[in-house]
Design an enzyme around this catalytic site. Sequence first.
Site, PDB file in Angstrom:
ATOM      1  N   SER A   1       0.793  -1.223   0.000  1.00  0.00           N
ATOM      2  CA  SER A   1       0.000   0.000   0.000  1.00  0.00           C
ATOM      3  C   SER A   1       0.832   1.284   0.000  1.00  0.00           C
ATOM      4  CB  SER A   1      -0.968   0.006   1.177  1.00  0.00           C
ATOM      5  OG  SER A   1      -0.290  -0.221   2.379  1.00  0.00           O
TER       6      SER A   1
ATOM      7  N   HIS B   1      -5.551  -2.706  -2.956  1.00  0.00           N
ATOM      8  CA  HIS B   1      -5.162  -1.730  -3.985  1.00  0.00           C
ATOM      9  C   HIS B   1      -5.137  -2.308  -5.388  1.00  0.00           C
ATOM     10  CE1 HIS B   1      -4.090   1.205  -0.901  1.00  0.00           C
ATOM     11  NE2 HIS B   1      -3.670   0.158  -0.215  1.00  0.00           N
TER      12      HIS B   1
ATOM     13  N   LYS C   1     -11.770   1.825  -1.948  1.00  0.00           N
ATOM     14  CA  LYS C   1     -10.677   2.356  -2.779  1.00  0.00           C
ATOM     15  C   LYS C   1     -11.162   2.436  -4.233  1.00  0.00           C
ATOM     16  CE  LYS C   1      -7.456   1.468   0.787  1.00  0.00           C
ATOM     17  NZ  LYS C   1      -6.911   0.441   1.654  1.00  0.00           N
TER      18      LYS C   1
HETATM   19  C1  LIG Z   1      -6.901   0.327   3.101  1.00  0.00           C
HETATM   20  C2  LIG Z   1      -6.403  -1.025   3.408  1.00  0.00           C
HETATM   21  C3  LIG Z   1      -7.077  -1.849   4.298  1.00  0.00           C
HETATM   22  C4  LIG Z   1      -8.214  -1.348   5.141  1.00  0.00           C
HETATM   23  O1  LIG Z   1      -9.377  -1.221   4.428  1.00  0.00           O
HETATM   24  P1  LIG Z   1     -10.521  -0.265   5.026  1.00  0.00           P
HETATM   25  O2  LIG Z   1     -11.739  -0.681   4.305  1.00  0.00           O
HETATM   26  O3  LIG Z   1     -10.078   1.120   4.717  1.00  0.00           O
HETATM   27  O4  LIG Z   1     -10.575  -0.526   6.488  1.00  0.00           O
HETATM   28  C5  LIG Z   1      -6.660  -3.151   4.431  1.00  0.00           C
HETATM   29  N1  LIG Z   1      -5.583  -3.604   3.754  1.00  0.00           N
HETATM   30  C6  LIG Z   1      -4.881  -2.823   2.913  1.00  0.00           C
HETATM   31  C7  LIG Z   1      -3.708  -3.387   2.191  1.00  0.00           C
HETATM   32  C8  LIG Z   1      -5.260  -1.510   2.728  1.00  0.00           C
HETATM   33  O5  LIG Z   1      -4.561  -0.716   1.934  1.00  0.00           O
END
Ligand SMILES: *Cc1c(COP(=O)(O)O)cnc(C)c1O
Length: 391
Positions: free
Chosen positions: A178, A206, A238
């Site tokens: 990330s 992602h 995302k």
């Molecule tokens: C953003 C993210 C999460 C968390 O997801 P949310 O729905 O924002 O809680 C989990 N794992 C990774 C790799 C992330 O980038």
Amino acid sequence: MISPAWLGRLEALQHKVRAEGLYRTRRLLEGRQGVRVHMDGRALTNFSSNDYLGLAGDPRLEQALIEGAAKYGVGSGASHLICGHSAAHHRLEEELADFLGRDRALLFSTGYMANLGVLSALIGRNDLVFEDRLNHASLLDGAQLSGAKLKRYAHGAMPEVAAVQGPFSLIASDGVFSMDGDLMEGKSLASVASSAGAILMVDDAHGIGVLGQRGAGILEVQGLEQDEVPVLVGTLGKALGTFGAFVAGPEALIDFLIQKARTYIYTTAMPAAIAEATRTSLGLVQQESWRREHLKSLVSRFRAGAKTLGLVIGASDTPIQPIMVGDAQLAMSVQSRLLEAGFLVVAIRPPTVPKGTARLRCTLTAGHVAEDVDRLLEALSVCPELSQSNV
Ligand SMILES: *Cc1c(COP(=O)(O)O)cnc(C)c1O
């Protein structure tokens, strides 16, 4: 009342954080999420969101949300297992499973909760969990919560999982890392897992929507099937532009999680209207492949320009394009300079990234145009701090 001793303790911690240049503040967003944002009274071009396909502010999602709320109301009223599991949630689960070529999918309220719930349900005190050092905090926290023995391996390396009888082993990895934007070595991880009898869990927060011709994510790009990666976690906040998360995999896994994942059982279901908006966005992810193509061309444009400027950027072909700075204070001053120039590129500092690797986490989205990238590169070219970067 907070006792003077407690206040003293809080202040001491805050003082330390400030002294290290790690104090965090929030910016106030006025109005819609997207490429053009109004923040803290300024009009900015946004290079920090995870809205990779530019769908978070799409009017079609908004319409689906409104219609969903008109049909189901706003609140979901209870957890999925009590009376909060609507037809909208159920259809979204089926559509996600179809899209990803998996038996079933299960919705969670957030990705953080999905990772905590899956890890603490699947493994326990007598088990082993192997994680890449740069895995997302939620995968590491989930391992802690599970009580299993956590073994962190060097970023990009292979875990040394012995094919022993006795403890059960689980390997967990980000699909796209990330803060760096690089990819896991999925084929190798799957073969390590399979020869040791371990289960492989991939968090593709992602990658979903972004990677692969169909947008099915890292597993599509790396040609990995459900057999090789039984546990796939994805987030909806995302690229899909809404909110929430899911786990997709074999029937036996999903059914088990419904019985055992505490962050699934003991929490209110996401609003059904959000599920309806997500069904719309899942359709757009599949129909509007131009978004992925456009994004790719922006990534190439940014990388070529950054190399010409001599910037230190990550080894990433994804929309996550970190500009490495090293020192946390220095990263903060680049961030301020870019804000002055009208760009939001948020500095990421420890403990989110390892010490000495502070960076500007620049992200591109399908909502950007080529000129946005060119203008950002121009602004970067006149940042004196970047020539002092110590990485
Ligand atoms: C953003 C993210 C999460 C968390 O997801 P949310 O729905 O924002 O809680 C989990 N794992 C990774 C790799 C992330 O980038």
